[in-house]
Design a protein around this motif. Structure first.
Motif, mmCIF file in Angstrom:
data_model
loop_
_atom_site.group_PDB
_atom_site.id
_atom_site.type_symbol
_atom_site.label_atom_id
_atom_site.label_comp_id
_atom_site.label_asym_id
_atom_site.label_seq_id
_atom_site.Cartn_x
_atom_site.Cartn_y
_atom_site.Cartn_z
ATOM 1 N N THR A 1 -3.631 7.586 5.233
ATOM 2 C CA THR A 1 -4.667 7.241 4.261
ATOM 3 C C THR A 1 -4.036 6.575 3.049
ATOM 4 O OG1 THR A 1 -6.069 9.089 4.947
ATOM 5 C CG2 THR A 1 -6.483 8.155 2.775
ATOM 6 N N VAL A 2 -4.641 5.496 2.588
ATOM 7 C CA VAL A 2 -4.155 4.780 1.412
ATOM 8 C C VAL A 2 -4.376 5.645 0.168
ATOM 9 C CG1 VAL A 2 -4.422 2.731 -0.028
ATOM 10 C CG2 VAL A 2 -4.637 2.542 2.462
ATOM 11 N N ILE A 3 -3.309 5.864 -0.602
ATOM 12 C CA ILE A 3 -3.429 6.657 -1.829
ATOM 13 C C ILE A 3 -3.179 5.816 -3.084
ATOM 14 C CG2 ILE A 3 -2.864 8.847 -0.729
ATOM 15 C CD1 ILE A 3 -0.009 8.568 -1.728
ATOM 16 N N ALA A 4 -2.689 4.581 -2.914
ATOM 17 C CA ALA A 4 -2.512 3.666 -4.049
ATOM 18 C C ALA A 4 -2.345 2.256 -3.504
ATOM 19 C CB ALA A 4 -1.307 4.059 -4.897
ATOM 20 N N VAL A 5 -2.780 1.264 -4.283
ATOM 21 C CA VAL A 5 -2.624 -0.134 -3.883
ATOM 22 C C VAL A 5 -1.886 -0.879 -4.986
ATOM 23 C CG1 VAL A 5 -4.650 -0.176 -2.400
ATOM 24 C CG2 VAL A 5 -4.899 -0.757 -4.806
ATOM 25 N N LEU B 1 0.840 -1.182 0.000
ATOM 26 C CA LEU B 1 0.000 0.000 0.000
ATOM 27 C C LEU B 1 0.878 1.237 0.000
ATOM 28 C CD1 LEU B 1 -2.468 -0.967 2.908
ATOM 29 C CD2 LEU B 1 -2.637 -1.582 0.496
ATOM 30 N N HIS C 1 -8.386 -0.447 0.030
ATOM 31 C CA HIS C 1 -8.764 0.379 -1.104
ATOM 32 C C HIS C 1 -8.285 1.807 -0.879
ATOM 33 C CE1 HIS C 1 -11.703 -2.944 -0.899
ATOM 34 N NE2 HIS C 1 -11.570 -2.953 -2.221
ATOM 35 N N ILE C 2 -8.166 2.556 -1.961
ATOM 36 C CA ILE C 2 -7.785 3.969 -1.863
ATOM 37 C C ILE C 2 -8.804 4.699 -0.993
ATOM 38 C CG2 ILE C 2 -7.542 6.111 -3.173
ATOM 39 C CD1 ILE C 2 -6.490 4.437 -5.505
ATOM 40 N N HIS D 1 1.637 13.750 -4.638
ATOM 41 C CA HIS D 1 1.702 12.297 -4.793
ATOM 42 C C HIS D 1 2.388 11.881 -6.095
ATOM 43 C CE1 HIS D 1 -2.239 12.037 -2.232
ATOM 44 N NE2 HIS D 1 -1.210 12.527 -1.565
#
Length: 711
Positions: free
Chosen positions: A100-104, A28, A112-113, A371
Motif C-alpha cells: 500500500t502506498v504510504i507517501a508519494v 512511491l 495516491h496514498i 512509518h
C-alpha cells in the motif's frame, strides 16, 4: 523497518533494522504486504556468495580481466582493496512485491496514498520505488496473486519477443516458476504448449494447466517428441526458461524449430551455439531483457520519462498492467504455484533451507510498521557523544567512494563519527556499522539540527552539493564536500555569499591530489625555481557511457566540471598562483555529438606559468590513468600515476617510488580535521577553491564557444 540483504563476499544473509527510506521525487513509498522469493535468481546469488575466490572468478571471467588490468596500472594493493570493497557491499534481495502506498514524491500524479500497488521493490517492510516500476492492483486480485506480477512480466517479455500467433506450437524448456507462468500466458494467447523438465512434480502441475509436458529423466528424446507433434515440421518457437550451465537447451532448440522459427532465452543456460543448426533453418535467436522496454534505462525508470505508446506499445510497466489484467480475468492461475507463505520475521531461516522442490514462496509482512522512524542507533549501547570532542562528523551520502576511501581516511583521525545519512538507509546502515557511526538516518535535516555534529562530510551526487553546502554552513557546521563545489556560477555565488557571512567556518573541497606525497615533494622541489613553469597533465580518463549520471549536465555537470577540476587544482597548487585565463578544445565537430570527456585545456597563471591538461577518454586501459610532467629551469619532474616520481636535472633528487599508489586522501582528511580541531586556516583557501571552480567552468565554456575565457 527490516530488509533482507546478502553479502557477496561471504554469502551471509542478514535482516537488519533500518530507518524508513526517504521518499524521492517521482517515487512511491510503499508498505509491503507480500513479496515473492525468486528462487532462480536468488539461489544463483546465494551460490555465488558462498563460492570460494577461485569459483567466483570462474563465474565472472570478464571481471577477472578488469582486475588484471587494474593491477597492471594501479598496483596490487589498491586493486585488492577495490575488489574487497565491491564484494563487501550488501546486496538487497527480491524484486516482486505488493503493498500500500504510504507517501508519494513530488511529481507523482497517477498514484495516491492508500493505493494498492505492485512494484519491483526488494524484500523489505517499506520500499521506495520509482512510479514507472509500479502498477495499481485490481480490486479482485488478492495480495498473494499480485505478488507474482513482476516475475510473470519477465516471462511475458520473453513471449513478446517470441511473437506467437493464434494456433502456433510453442516449446517451453524448463518448467520452473517462470516456465509454468509462461505456459499459461502462451495458452491465453491461443498457443499449443509442449513443455520439458526433469522435475516430476512440475511436470504434473504443467499437465494440470493443459501443457503437453514430458519428463526428461525418462530418457525421452525431446527433439523427436516435438517433431512427432508437428508432423515433422518443428515448433514455431522455443522459449527457454531453464537455469543450468549446460549447453543442451540451446543445442536442442534449433533442432526442435521449424524453418525460420524463433528461439528466445529467458533463463540462464550455456551459450555455445551450433551455428550450422541456426544457419540452415534461418532460426532467429533473442535474449530477453527482464520485464521489458525501459529496463535499465535511467530516463525511464528513475526520471519517469515514459515511452509514447504509439512507438513502444509494451513497456515494463505496461507489461505489469497486462499481467494484472489477466489475473483479474482469471486467465492465469497462481494459487497452484504457491508452495508456502512465511512470516517475514522468519526470513533468514528460509534461505538456510533446501527449496529445490518449491515454486512460489511468499513473505508475509506485519500489518503495523512505524512509518516515521527515520533515525536509528547503530551502537549496541547508544550513548550521547562527548561534546568535548572538537571534530564531530555527520556524513551526508553513503556511496562506494565514501566507503572505500573517505571514511577509512576519517577513521585514522581523531574525529568522532556521529551520524550518517542516506536516502535509502541501507548503505548508511552498512557503512555506519563498518565505520562505527553512532546513528543512521534517512533525513539529513535531523543531522544538520543535531548539536552533537559540528562538521559535515558531503559525498552525494554533484547536483546536490550546493544545496547541502549552503544548508550546512547556515546550520553553523564546518564542511568538507567532494568535488565539484558547484556546477555553475550562480551556485558558486550562492555559496560565496553564505560563506562570507560564516567565514569562521572551514570549507574544503576534495581536491586530494595536492595532498599526495608526490605532489608535496614536487612543491618542495620547485620552491627554488626562478622562472615560470610549463606543465603537461595527461589523464587517460577511460570511456564511460554518454548516459552515465556524471555526463548528465544537470546531475553530474559533465566530466570536466565533475573530475577535471582535480587536475586544475593540482597544477595551481604547484604554481602557487591563481589562474587568469583558460582556452580549451574538445575533439571532433558538433555533428559528431562529442561529449566533453575528450578535451585539451590550456591554463595561464598570474606569474606567466602555463599548464596543459589533456583529458581523454578514448585511450587504452593498458596504460596508467594519470601522468604529470613539469618543466622548470632546465629541470623536469615526471609523475607516473601517483606511484613514481622521477627528477631530471635536480642535484639532490632522482626518484621517489611508493609501494602503493597514494592520491592524498589520508593526508587530506588529516589536514582538514586538524584545521577544524586547532582552529587554523582551512588547508585550501576559499579564493583557491573559487579560482579552480571558475577555471573548470571556463574550460567548458571555452571549448563550446572556441574562445579564450578570462577569470
Amino acid at each position: 523497518m527490516r530488509q533482507i540483504f546478502q553479502n557477496l563476499k561471504t554469502g551471509e544473509i542478514s535482516q537488519p533494522e533500518l530507518p524508513v527510506p526517504a521518499v524521492k521525487a517521482g517515487h512511491l513509498l510503499i508498505q509491503s504486504h507480500k513479496s515473492l522469493i525468486s528462487l532462480g535468481t536468488e539461489k544463483m546469488l546465494l551460490n555465488f556468495g558462498k563460492a570460494n575466490w577461485i569459483n567466483k572468478a570462474r563465474q565472472q571471467p570478464d571481471k577477472v580481466q578488469q582486475v588484471i588490468q587494474k593491477i597492471r596500472t594501479d598496483g596490487l594493493q589498491p586493486t585488492v582493496k577495490a575488489v574487497f570493497n565491491k564484494l563487501d557491499q550488501p546486496l538487497p534481495l527480491g524484486y516482486s512485491s505488493v503493498g500500500t502506498v504510504i507517501a508519494v514524491g513530488t511529481g507523482v500524479q497517477y498514484y495516491h496514498i492508500g493505493d494498492r500497488v505492485i512494484s519491483n521493490g526488494p524484500h523489505a517492510e517499506i520500499v521506495c520505488v520509482a512510479e514507472n516500476l509500479c502498477a495499481k492492483v485490481p480490486d479482485n486480485v488478492d495480495d498473494s496473486t499480485a505478488a507474482f506480477t513482476v516475475v510473470s512480466a519477465i516471462g511475458l517479455q520473453g513471449i513478446r519477443l517470441l511473437q506467437p500467433t493464434l494456433g502456433e506450437i510453442i516449446v517451453v524448456t524448463g518448467l520452473g516458476l517462470i516456465g509454468l507462468l509462461c505456459c499459461q500466458l502462451l495458452q491465453a494467447n491461443g498457443c499449443r504448449v509442449i513443455g520439458f523438465d526433469y522435475d516430476v512434480k512440475k511436470i504434473e502441475l504443467a499437465r494440470e494447466f493443459g501443457v503437453e509436458a514430458w519428463d526428461l529423466n525418462s530418457g525421452v528424446d525431446s527433439v523427436a517428441v516435438v517433431l512427432a507433434a508437428t508432423d515433422g515440421n518443428g515448433a514455431d518457437g522455443i522459449l527457454i526458461t531453464a537455469a543450468t550451465t549446460s549447453n543442451e537447451p540451446i543445442e536442442q532448440a534449433p533442432k526442435m524449430c521449424r524453418k525460420r522459427g524463433r528461439v528466445v532465452l529467458v533463463g540462464v543456460v550455456g551459450l555455445q551455439l551450433n551455428r550450422t543448426e541456426f544457419f540452415q533453418k534461418e532460426v532467429s535467436f533473442h535474449v530477453s531483457c527482464s520485464y521489458g522496454p525501459g529496463r535499465y534505462d535511467e530516463n525511464y525508470e528513475q526520471k519517469g520519462m515514459n515511452y509514447p505508446i504509439g512507438f513502444v506499445r509494451w513497456t515494463e510497466q505496461r507489461n505489469f498492467q497486462a499481467v494484472l489484467q489477466l489475473m483479474a480475468e482469471e486467465k492465469i492461475s497462481i494459487k497452484k504455484l504457491i508452495t508456502q507463505e512465511i512470516p517475514f520475521d522468519q526470513a533468514i531461516k528460509v534461505y538456510q533451507q533446501d527449496h529445490s522442490q518449491s515454486l512460489g514462496i511468499l513473505f508475509d509482512y506485519p500489518k503495523k510498521v512505524n512509518h516515521q522512524k527515520n533515525t536509528i542507533f547503530l551502537q549496541s549501547n547508544p550513548k550521547k557523544w562527548s561534546l568535548s570532542s572538537k571534530v564531530r562528523i555527520g556524513a551526508i551520502g553513503a556511496g562506494s567512494f565514501a566507503g572505500s576511501t573517505l571514511f577509512p581516511a576519517l577513521k585514522k583521525t581523531q574525529a568522532q563519527l556521529v551520524v550518517i545519512s542516506s536516502t535509502s538507509g541501507s548503505s548508511g546502515n552498512h557503512l555506519g556499522k563498518k565505520f562505527q557511526f553512532g546513528k543512521n538516518t534517512t533525513d539529513y535535516k535531523t543531522l544538520l539540527q543535531n548539536d552533537e555534529v559540528n562538521t559535515v562530510i558531503i559525498t552525494t551526487q554533484h547536483n546536490s552539493h550546493t544545496k547541502f553546502v549552503c544548508e550546512s554552513l547556515q546550520a553553523g557546521k564546518h564542511v568538507f564536500v567532494e568535488k565539484p563545489l558547484a556546477m555553475n556560477r550562480e551556485e558558486l555565488q550562492q555559496i560565496e555569499d553564505i560563506y562570507q557571512k560564516k567565514n569562521n567556518l572551514h570549507l574544503l573541497v576534495g581536491f586530494n591530489r595536492r595532498f599526495s606525497p608526490h605532489a608535496l615533494k614536487m612543491k618542495q622541489l620547485l620552491e627554488s625555481r626562478i622562472s615560470s613553469l610549463s606543465m603537461v597533465m595527461t589523464v587517460n580518463a577511460g570511456q564511460i557511457p554518454a548516459d552515465h549520471w556524471t555526463q548528465d549536465l544537470k546531475r553530474g555537470g559533465g566530466r570536466i566540471i565533475g573530475e577535471g577540476c582535480h587536475f586544475i587544482d593540482l597544477l595551481m597548487f604547484l604554481v602557487g598562483q591563481p589562474i587568469i585565463s583558460v582556452f580549451a578544445m574538445k575533439l571532433g565537430t558538433s555533428a559528431d555529438q562529442v561529449v566533453e570527456d575528450k578535451m585539451s585545456i590550456q591554463l595561464m597563471f598570474a606569474d606567466g606559468s602555463i599548464g596543459t591538461i589533456h583529458y581523454f577518454s578514448n585511450g587504452s586501459k593498458d596504460i596508467p590513468k594519470e601522468r604529470l610532467e613539469v618543466f622548470s629551469d632546465g629541470r623536469v619532474l615526471q609523475l607516473d600515476n601517483f606511484k613514481k616520481l622521477t627528477g631530471f636535472g635536480f642535484k639532490n633528487f632522482k626518484k621517489m617510488t611508493l609501494v602503493a599508489q597514494d592520491k592524498g586522501h589520508n593526508y587530506e582528511m588529516k589536514s582538514f580535521v586538524c584545521s577544524v580541531e586547532e582552529g587554523t586556516p582551512s588547508p585550501i583557501s576559499f579564493e583557491e577553491l573559487k579560482n579552480v571552480t571558475l577555471a573548470s567552468f571556463a574550460a567548458v565554456e571555452s571549448a563550446e564557444q572556441q574562445k579564450l575565457v578570462t577569470i
